[in-house]
Write an enzyme that holds these catalytic residues in place. Sequence first.
Site, PDB file in Angstrom:
ATOM      1  N   ALA A  29       0.863  -1.199   0.000  1.00 17.68           N
ATOM      2  CA  ALA A  29       0.000   0.000   0.000  1.00 17.68           C
ATOM      3  C   ALA A  29       0.897   1.246   0.000  1.00 17.68           C
ATOM      4  O   ALA A  29       0.771   2.141   0.846  1.00 17.68           O
ATOM      5  CB  ALA A  29      -0.964  -0.001   1.191  1.00 17.68           C
ATOM      6  N   GLU A  32       3.420   8.272  -0.852  1.00 21.00           N
ATOM      7  CA  GLU A  32       4.552   9.195  -1.027  1.00 21.00           C
ATOM      8  C   GLU A  32       5.635   9.020   0.048  1.00 21.00           C
ATOM      9  O   GLU A  32       6.809   9.258  -0.211  1.00 21.00           O
ATOM     10  CB  GLU A  32       4.069  10.652  -1.012  1.00 21.00           C
ATOM     11  CG  GLU A  32       3.320  11.070  -2.266  1.00 21.00           C
ATOM     12  CD  GLU A  32       4.201  11.088  -3.522  1.00 21.00           C
ATOM     13  OE1 GLU A  32       5.422  11.311  -3.407  1.00 21.00           O
ATOM     14  OE2 GLU A  32       3.649  10.859  -4.616  1.00 21.00           O
ATOM     15  N   HIS A  34       6.605   6.185   1.433  1.00 21.24           N
ATOM     16  CA  HIS A  34       7.482   5.093   0.990  1.00 21.24           C
ATOM     17  C   HIS A  34       8.349   5.555  -0.182  1.00 21.24           C
ATOM     18  O   HIS A  34       9.525   5.201  -0.274  1.00 21.24           O
ATOM     19  CB  HIS A  34       6.648   3.893   0.514  1.00 21.24           C
ATOM     20  CG  HIS A  34       5.835   3.241   1.578  1.00 21.24           C
ATOM     21  ND1 HIS A  34       4.463   3.323   1.615  1.00 21.24           N
ATOM     22  CD2 HIS A  34       6.204   2.483   2.645  1.00 21.24           C
ATOM     23  CE1 HIS A  34       4.020   2.640   2.660  1.00 21.24           C
ATOM     24  NE2 HIS A  34       5.042   2.130   3.301  1.00 21.24           N
ATOM     25  N   GLY A 144      11.141   4.941   8.322  1.00 16.79           N
ATOM     26  CA  GLY A 144      10.573   6.264   8.544  1.00 16.79           C
ATOM     27  C   GLY A 144      10.609   6.662  10.015  1.00 16.79           C
ATOM     28  O   GLY A 144      10.415   5.828  10.911  1.00 16.79           O
ATOM     29  N   GLN A 150       9.607   1.964  16.521  1.00 13.86           N
ATOM     30  CA  GLN A 150      10.060   0.864  15.658  1.00 13.86           C
ATOM     31  C   GLN A 150      11.490   1.130  15.186  1.00 13.86           C
ATOM     32  O   GLN A 150      12.356   0.257  15.254  1.00 13.86           O
ATOM     33  CB  GLN A 150       9.108   0.745  14.460  1.00 13.86           C
ATOM     34  CG  GLN A 150       9.653  -0.098  13.315  1.00 13.86           C
ATOM     35  CD  GLN A 150       8.651  -0.286  12.190  1.00 13.86           C
ATOM     36  OE1 GLN A 150       7.703  -1.025  12.333  1.00 13.86           O
ATOM     37  NE2 GLN A 150       8.872   0.346  11.060  1.00 13.86           N
ATOM     38  N   LEU A 181       1.778  10.988   6.454  1.00  9.55           N
ATOM     39  CA  LEU A 181       1.315   9.968   5.513  1.00  9.55           C
ATOM     40  C   LEU A 181       1.437   8.585   6.147  1.00  9.55           C
ATOM     41  O   LEU A 181       2.414   8.263   6.803  1.00  9.55           O
ATOM     42  CB  LEU A 181       2.137  10.025   4.226  1.00  9.55           C
ATOM     43  CG  LEU A 181       2.017  11.318   3.427  1.00  9.55           C
ATOM     44  CD1 LEU A 181       2.748  11.199   2.092  1.00  9.55           C
ATOM     45  CD2 LEU A 181       0.558  11.711   3.182  1.00  9.55           C
TER      46      LEU A 181
HETATM   47  O1  PAF Z   1       6.937  -0.176   9.016  1.00 10.22           O
HETATM   48  C1  PAF Z   1       6.522  -1.162   8.372  1.00 10.22           C
HETATM   49  O2  PAF Z   1       5.982  -1.050   7.288  1.00 10.22           O
HETATM   50  C2  PAF Z   1       6.717  -2.557   8.969  1.00 10.22           C
HETATM   51  O3  PAF Z   1       6.610  -2.528  10.351  1.00 10.22           O
HETATM   52  C3  PAF Z   1       8.021  -3.242   8.517  1.00 10.22           C
HETATM   53  C4  PAF Z   1       9.247  -2.479   9.021  1.00 10.22           C
HETATM   54  C5  PAF Z   1       8.077  -3.330   7.006  1.00 10.22           C
HETATM   55  C6  PAF Z   1       8.094  -4.660   9.098  1.00 10.22           C
HETATM   56  O4  PAF Z   1       7.015  -5.430   8.685  1.00 10.22           O
END
Ligand code: PAF
Length: 273
Positions: A29, A32, A34, A144, A150, A181
């Site tokens: 999904a 911008e 990503h 990000g 995370q 976003l």
């Molecule tokens: O941030 C994300 O999209 C997810 O947590 C990741 C880092 C791809 C792990 O599944």
Amino acid sequence: MKIISSPLELKEYLKDCNKTVGFVPTMGALHEGHISLIKKAKRENELLVVSIFLNPTQFLKGEDLDKYPKKDEADKKICQLGGVDVLFFPQISDMYGRDEVSLLAPKVRGFVLEGASRAGHFNGVLTIVMKLLNIVNPTRAYFGKKDAQQLNLIALMTKQLFMSVTIVPVDTLRDADGLALSSRNAYLSPSEKKEALKIPASLYIASKMVSKNIMSSKEITNAMREHLAPLEISYVEIVNREFESIKNVELKNTIILVEAKVGETRLLDNIWL
Ligand code: PAF
């Protein structure tokens, strides 16, 4: 662009590549936000790998795994246009066996904030990121800053497990109204979207207070909570870069974080000061 779904095939493909490898892991999904990770990774490396894998182990029971937006064809196009060299697109059975070794998030940093409201979530994140990093063995991996906790835990994992990858933090991208976003923004109705703008606005209030030299975490979070009402707040918290609560903002060492629910959608945002 080469599309590979088998971890072993990808390992084999990358084995003798004498290039710097940039890696952007995603759950698909793509938006911008990503694309900005992809662009940065493209600029900074000779070969670019993106993964799309909706990782079930980081969703708790009752969370949005089943309704998480899926846009496989559009995602592939975005990757192609972004100059991705290899798209890793595995199935669940490619990534997980029946009896699994898994990583545990650290007991303190992994179980505050997002980790407190979603106990077990970061175990799933760290386990899948570890698997992906072992498969791709990148020079740099891009995450990000919007998912600040995370990012912090992944950086800690790679440091504590003596991995050689460099974790690169990437600034949050916002829409024209200021909303950070996120793939989950797709769940918001127009009126919920309006409500959701209270979240970046509360962070703006916080940064204004700091610019007026109001450093007390209590004063700042109270003002933010007042602005966020009547949203259901999971947390409004001021931490240092080690994710420890701090009584006063410390310039260049502070993250102000919010998680609030808008309708059924949980949204995260933060600013780094
Ligand atoms: O941030 C994300 O999209 C997810 O947590 C990741 C880092 C791809 C792990 O599944």
